[in-house]
Design a protein around this motif. Structure first.
Motif, PDB file in Angstrom:
ATOM      1  N   GLY A  77      -3.124  30.776-100.333  1.00  0.00           N
ATOM      2  CA  GLY A  77      -3.496  32.154-100.624  1.00  0.00           C
ATOM      3  C   GLY A  77      -2.924  33.151 -99.638  1.00  0.00           C
ATOM      4  O   GLY A  77      -3.177  34.355 -99.749  1.00  0.00           O
ATOM      5  N   VAL A  99       0.132  29.834-103.338  1.00  0.00           N
ATOM      6  CA  VAL A  99      -1.092  29.087-103.618  1.00  0.00           C
ATOM      7  C   VAL A  99      -0.700  27.672-104.020  1.00  0.00           C
ATOM      8  O   VAL A  99       0.191  27.488-104.860  1.00  0.00           O
ATOM      9  N   ILE A 126      -6.664  32.343-109.747  1.00  0.00           N
ATOM     10  CA  ILE A 126      -5.709  32.419-108.645  1.00  0.00           C
ATOM     11  C   ILE A 126      -5.696  33.820-108.039  1.00  0.00           C
ATOM     12  O   ILE A 126      -5.664  33.982-106.811  1.00  0.00           O
ATOM     13  N   PHE A 129      -8.650  34.226-105.878  1.00  0.00           N
ATOM     14  CA  PHE A 129      -8.477  33.451-104.661  1.00  0.00           C
ATOM     15  C   PHE A 129      -7.619  34.203-103.648  1.00  0.00           C
ATOM     16  O   PHE A 129      -7.962  34.304-102.467  1.00  0.00           O
ATOM     17  N   VAL A 130      -6.496  34.748-104.105  1.00  0.00           N
ATOM     18  CA  VAL A 130      -5.610  35.485-103.198  1.00  0.00           C
ATOM     19  C   VAL A 130      -6.318  36.732-102.664  1.00  0.00           C
ATOM     20  O   VAL A 130      -6.206  37.062-101.483  1.00  0.00           O
TER      21      VAL A 130
END
Length: 223
Positions: A77, A99, A126, A129-130
Motif C-alpha cells: 500500500g 499492493v 484495494i 487499503f491504499v
C-alpha cells in the motif's frame, strides 16, 4: 467482498502479518520469489488532476484467508518513490502505489476475472487499503484497469520499497519486544504505573501487537 476497516488509526486488518523468521543479514537483497506484475489501475485523486496508478502485484508470500468470510490479506500500500528517468515520458509527475496479493485471489478477482462485479469490488477494497496506508490520499471511485500494461514504473523500485518496509517492521517489532520484556508482570504496581505514564502511547501499541488477531486468521506472511 469483505469491506476494509482500520483499527486504532495505525493498524489495518488487511495488512498481512510478517513472518517471525529472521531475514538475511545483508540488506537490501533480491527476493527469491519477488512480486510479479498482475494489473495496473489508473485512478483519480479527489480534487486533483495528478495522474495516479496502483500496481497490483502477485506474490505467493502473501497468505490466503483461511475462511471464505475472512478478510483478504493485502500487503504494501506504500507509494513508490518518483524516478524521473522511469517516468520521463509522463507529461506530469504521477503518483504510483504498490499492493501485493496472493495469486489465487487475483485469479478469481483480478484483471481476468470472469465477474466484472467481483473485480470492481476487489479494486474498491484495494483503494480503501491504499487510503488507509496513506491518510493524505483520497481517491474518487472512478478507475480503469489498463489493458496495454500491467506495471507503471519498474519492478526494482517496488522490490526496494518492500524491503525497506520489512526492515522498518522488523525494527519496530524488536523495539516493541524489548519494551515488553521490561514491562512484564514481575514489576511492582508502582513500577508498572511509572512505565505506563512515561511510555503511554508505546505501551498502547505493544498491547495491540500482542493481542491475537481478531479480524483475520492468516498464517505467516512474507518471509
Amino acid at each position: 467482498m469483505t469491506e476494509a476497516t482500520t483499527v486504532d488509526n495505525n493498524m489495518y486488518i488487511l495488512a498481512v502479518n510478517v513472518s517471525n523468521r529472521p531475514p538475511a543479514k545483508q540488506f537490501p537483497r533480491p527476493f527469491r520469489n519477488p512480486p510479479q506484475p498482475h494489473m495496473c489501475i489508473h485512478v483519480m485523486l479527489q480534487g486533483s488532476h495528478t495522474p495516479c496508478y496502483i500496481n497490483v502485484m502477485s506474490w505467493t508470500r502473501v497468505e490466503l484467508p483461511l475462511r471464505p468470510d475472512a478478510p483478504i490479506p493485502l500487503y504494501g500500500g506504500m507509494q513508490v518513490p518518483f524516478n524521473e528517468k522511469t517516468y520521463k515520458n509522463f507529461k506530469q509527475k504521477p503518483m504510483v502505489f504498490a499492493v501485493m496479493v496472493n495469486p489465487e485471489i487475483l485469479l478469481k478477482n483480478g484483471k481476468h476475472s470472469q465477474s466484472t462485479q467481483d473485480r470492481d469490488s476487489f479494486i474498491d477494497l484495494i483503494l480503501e487499503f491504499v487510503e488507509a496506508m496513506n491518510p493524505s490520499v483520497q481517491f474518487t471511485r472512478r478507475f480503469d484497469v489498463l489493458e496495454n500494461r500491467d506495471l507503471t514504473g519498474e519492478l526494482k523500485d517496488i522490490w526496494a520499497i518492500v524491503q525497506i518496509k520489512r526492515a522498518k517492521e522488523k525494527q519496530e517489532n524488536n523495539k516493541a519486544h524489548h519494551f515488553d520484556e521490561n514491562c512484564q508482570p514481575h514489576l511492582s504496581r508502582e513500577e508498572a504505573t511509572h512505565y505506563q505514564q512515561k511510555y503511554g502511547p508505546q505501551t498502547k501499541n505493544i498491547e495491540i501487537r500482542n493481542e491475537p488477531p481478531q479480524t483475520t486468521d492468516t498464517g505467516p506472511g512474507p518471509s
